[in-house]
Structures are given as structure tokens and as C-alpha cells.
Design an enzyme around this catalytic site. Structure first.
Site, PDB file in Angstrom:
ATOM      1  N   CYS A  22      42.155  39.836  40.134  1.00 57.85           N
ATOM      2  CA  CYS A  22      42.122  39.598  41.580  1.00 57.85           C
ATOM      3  C   CYS A  22      43.513  39.298  42.130  1.00 57.85           C
ATOM      4  CB  CYS A  22      41.125  38.466  41.835  1.00 57.85           C
ATOM      5  SG  CYS A  22      41.470  37.357  43.179  1.00 57.85           S
ATOM      6  N   CYS A  73      44.158  35.931  43.745  1.00 63.18           N
ATOM      7  CA  CYS A  73      44.187  34.861  42.722  1.00 63.18           C
ATOM      8  C   CYS A  73      45.568  34.780  42.069  1.00 63.18           C
ATOM      9  CB  CYS A  73      43.150  35.125  41.632  1.00 63.18           C
ATOM     10  SG  CYS A  73      41.473  35.276  42.237  1.00 63.18           S
TER      11      CYS A  73
END
Lengths: 272, 154
Positions: free
Chosen positions: B79, B82
Site C-alpha cells: 500500500c 502506508c
């Protein structure tokens, strides 16, 4: 990956900004959707770009892109999902990757379409903007993908590929996301589907969602003569700053934003 | 009158192959491998990595329950947002050492924990006092958003 400047958007303003960053000897990454998805691509004839009457939007975009590429700008296809500043760097997430830079030029055009009812309320409870980020959390579940670009269709295929059952809505106009505690259904243009997740894949995130705290008025980013926003190191150019929504204006603003962003990035180097 | 421009555009995706690179220890996919790696921001990288705890399901309740204040970042390596938040969490782990437990949970490795906390987007950052959730932030935000939530609870 670290650059001096990241340009969000690969239309006339973004490409002009990128070329001008390179002209000042700084490195630049342009993040954009495929060129063919730019709204200008469909314009058969542009009659007010000085010196080139009757040129098509696709021809102009192609020439701009080649110029920026030849100048040494780097390109990444994708959508910028969020940005944050930590220390002296801006971190920008692009799909499942990220990049960092001292300065950012926001040139993502007009974010068309308002938020749908239920969208903000159910964020984090079934509403998502990133198929590659959150898709895994919806494996084996039925989800809706609201897409407005061919790239969005590819993301729906990605969700199918990892085991989601994806219902695709192509360019829906009027939607509502339904559910009390979490997403239970979505209704678009009169069609209701029971789903546990809704992925909203618009061509670009709204500037205020990308950069929390960004000053804007009437949906357009507030800038000064240097195309500088209220956030340090963030510049804006083109349609996102307001009308007239014309190529010449976008290119001119891109030039200023590119030069000022390059200067902003350089100021860090000089201090070292 | 009609002007002509040369059109020989090849979409970027067809020209370049994606390369895998590492950035500050993270594996990231980038369109090009030419730019230099820059990890200046993580000057205290080793130090940061020690302060930041990576929690497994088995140790989660004990670790979070013991801490008067905890902030847990639910994330996954695939991600982008992230990855962006990673250095922020590492930095905060150092700044709040001794005051709050700053931890990460990989939702891919610990799906039960992610389910228990109803994590449906990543990153999701959950704030807990003696194991009880009192706030959460969904998405990646500037450091001030997290410090504000922590400072209010301190």
C-alpha cells in the site's frame, strides 16, 4: 524515490511545469493518468492556442509530452492518493508506491463531481479510494467499483483477480452509498446493488482531500502570483486554480509554478 | 488554416518496464530506476526501527494492555499511502519513547487483528488507552494529526 519536484497531473499545466523544472536543472517526476484520458485529448480543434490555429487537442498534448520527456522529466502512470509533509519533504503516494520531493506542483485539472451522499460518512467502513491498497481486505466479498476512466476498469479487474466479486459502474452520475454502521449497498442512476465495499475511482482526487488544509475558494485552489498555495512547497497551476479553462493559461501558469517549485527545491541545496 | 504537429506518441507504460527498487529498506515499484536513493530523512533509521514495535496477534493484547497509551498503525507493504506513513511512524516512535507505545500491525500477516478492529482501509491508525480504543485516523496524514491525538491523551 526522491526527486526535487513532483508534478501531479500530466496535462498542459503539469507538462509545462515539468519542462520548466528541467530547464532549471532540477529533477522532476510527473504522475498522471494515460495521456489519452486527459479531457483535452478529445478536443478535435483548438483555435486559441497562439500560433497554432486549428491544432487538435491530441496533437498539442502529444507535442507537450514529448517536449517534457525530451527535457528529462520522468513519468509514472497512476493516481496520487494522498500527500503529507514530514520534515522538509513531501511524501506522495501513487497507487501502491510512493515518491518524495521538496516541492509539489498540483496540476490535476478540475476535479469533477461532488462527494456522493454517504461517501464521507462511510469512509473507512466500506468506502475506499484505492483498490490496490484495500482490495485484499475485501477478498471473497461483493464490492462495487465506480469508475470514470479506462484505468479504473483495470483496477476493477485487479479486484476480480484477487478474489473480489466486483460490480462495475461505468461513469455513474448520481450515486448514494447506503448503510448505517457500514456499507450495505450502493445506488447509482436508479440501480441498487447490495455490496460490502465501494471503490470510488475518480480521474483525480479533489485537491483538498489530497492536501488537507489547502486553501481553496469555490472549488479552486487559492494561489498567488508565484502560483504558490498556502502550504509550504506546494504550487498549483492550470484548471485547478480556476478559469479560463484554456491551454494557454494552463501552460503559462505551469511555467511559473515549475520555475518557482525548482527555486524552492534549490533553496534546500544552497543551505547544505 | 490548420497547423500540423508531429504525432508519434507511445504510451509511457509500453515503453518502460517497471523495476523493483528499495527505498529506505522498503521495496517499492517505480517507473524508473535512475534517480538516486535518498534516505536522508531517516538519519536515525536504526534507532527509529528499535523504538517502533511490530506486533503479532499473540503479543498484541499484552503489549497494548500494558501501555497507558498506544498508537497502532495497521498497514501492508503493498500500500502506497502506508509506505508514505512509515517514516512518520518511525519518527514518532522515537519522539514518544517512554510516553506511548507506537506499533505497527501488518494486516496481511495478522488478518484476525485487522478483522477484530474492523480495519477496512489501510493505513488505519488506532489510538488506545490501556487497550481500549478511543480514536482512529483513516488514511495518511501529516505528523501533527497524530501528535495532537497523542498529546490530548497524555
Amino acid at each position: 524515490m526522491a526527486y526535487d519536484v513532483i508534478v501531479v497531473g500530466g496535462g498542459p499545466a503539469g507538462l509545462s511545469a515539468a519542462q520548466n523544472v528541467r530547464a532549471r536543472g532540477r529533477t522532476v517526476l510527473v504522475v498522471s493518468n494515460p495521456l489519452e484520458e486527459n479531457p483535452l485529448w478529445k478536443a478535435k480543434q483548438v483555435d486559441n492556442y497562439l500560433g497554432l490555429p486549428g491544432v487538435s487537442g491530441a496533437e498539442l498534448l502529444t507535442a507537450f509530452r514529448r517536449h517534457a520527456e525530451d527535457s528529462g522529466a520522468e513519468f509514472q502512470e497512476g493516481r496520487v492518493l494522498s500527500a503529507l509533509r514530514s520534515g522538509e519533504d513531501w511524501y506522495v503516494s501513487i497507487g501502491n508506491t510512493m515518491a518524495q520531493a521538496k516541492a509539489v506542483v498540483l496540476a490535476a485539472g478540475v476535479a469533477r463531481g461532488k462527494k456522493f451522499p454517504g461517501e464521507a460518512e462511510l469512509l473507512g467502513r466500506g468506502v475506499s479510494y484505492c483498490a490496490t491498497c484495500d482490495g485484499m481486505l475485501y477478498r471473497g466479498k461483493r464490492v462495487a467499483v465506480l469508475g470514470w476512466t479506462p484505468s479504473a476498469k483495470k483496477e476493477a479487474e485487479f479486484l476480480e483477480g484477487i478474489g473480489c466479486e466486483a460490480v462495475y459502474f461505468d461513469k455513474p452520475r448520481d450515486c448514494a452509498i447506503l448503510g448505517a454502521e457500514k456499507v450495505e449497498a450502493v445506488r447509482c442512476d436508479g440501480v441498487t446493488e447490495a455490496v460490502e465495499g465501494v471503490f470510488l475511482l475518480r480521474p483525480a482526487m479533489a485537491p483538498g482531500d489530497l492536501f488537507p488544509g489547502l486553501a481553496a475558494e469555490g472549488g479552486f485552489v487559492t494561489v498567488d502570483r508565484n502560483m504558490e498555495t498556502n502550504l509550504p512547497g506546494v504550487f498549483a497551476a492550470g484548471d485547478c486554480t480556476g478559469g479560463p479553462l484554456q491551454v494557454s493559461k494552463a501552460v503559462g501558469e505551469g511555467l511559473i509554478a515549475g520555475q518557482k517549485a525548482a527555486a524552492f527545491a534549490s533553496s534546500f541545496l544552497e543551505r547544505l | 488554416m490548420r497547423s500540423k504537429l508531429v504525432v508519434d506518441y507511445v504510451p509511457e507504460g509500453e515503453k518502460k518496464q517497471k523495476n523493483f527498487n528499495t527505498l529506505c529498506g522498503l521495496e517499492v515499484t517505480t517507473a524508473s530506476a535512475t534517480a538516486t536513493q535518498n534516505c536522508d530523512l531517516n538519519k536515525t533509521k536504526e534507532e527509529n526501527k528499535m523504538a517502533l514495535k511490530h506486533l503479532k496477534t499473540a503479543e498484541f493484547d499484552a503489549a497494548v494492555g500494558e501501555a497507558p497509551l498506544a498508537m497502532v498503525d495497521f498497514w501492508a507493504p503493498w500500500c502506497g499511502p502506508c509506505q508514505m506513513l512509515g517514516p512518520v511512524m518511525e519518527d514518532l516512535a522515537v519522539r514518544y519513547e517512554g510516553k506511548a507505545l507506537i506499533a505497527k500491525v501488518d494486516v496481511d500477516e495478522e488478518p484476525e487483528l485487522a478483522r477484530r478492529f474492523g480495519v477496512m482501509n489501510i493505513p488505519t491508525v488506532v489510538f488506545l488507552k490501556e487497550g481500549r480504543e478511543f480514536d482512529r485516523k483513516i488514511g495518511a496524514f501529516p505528523p501533527a494529526v497524530y501528535t495532537e491525538a497523542l498529546d490530548k491523551a497524555l
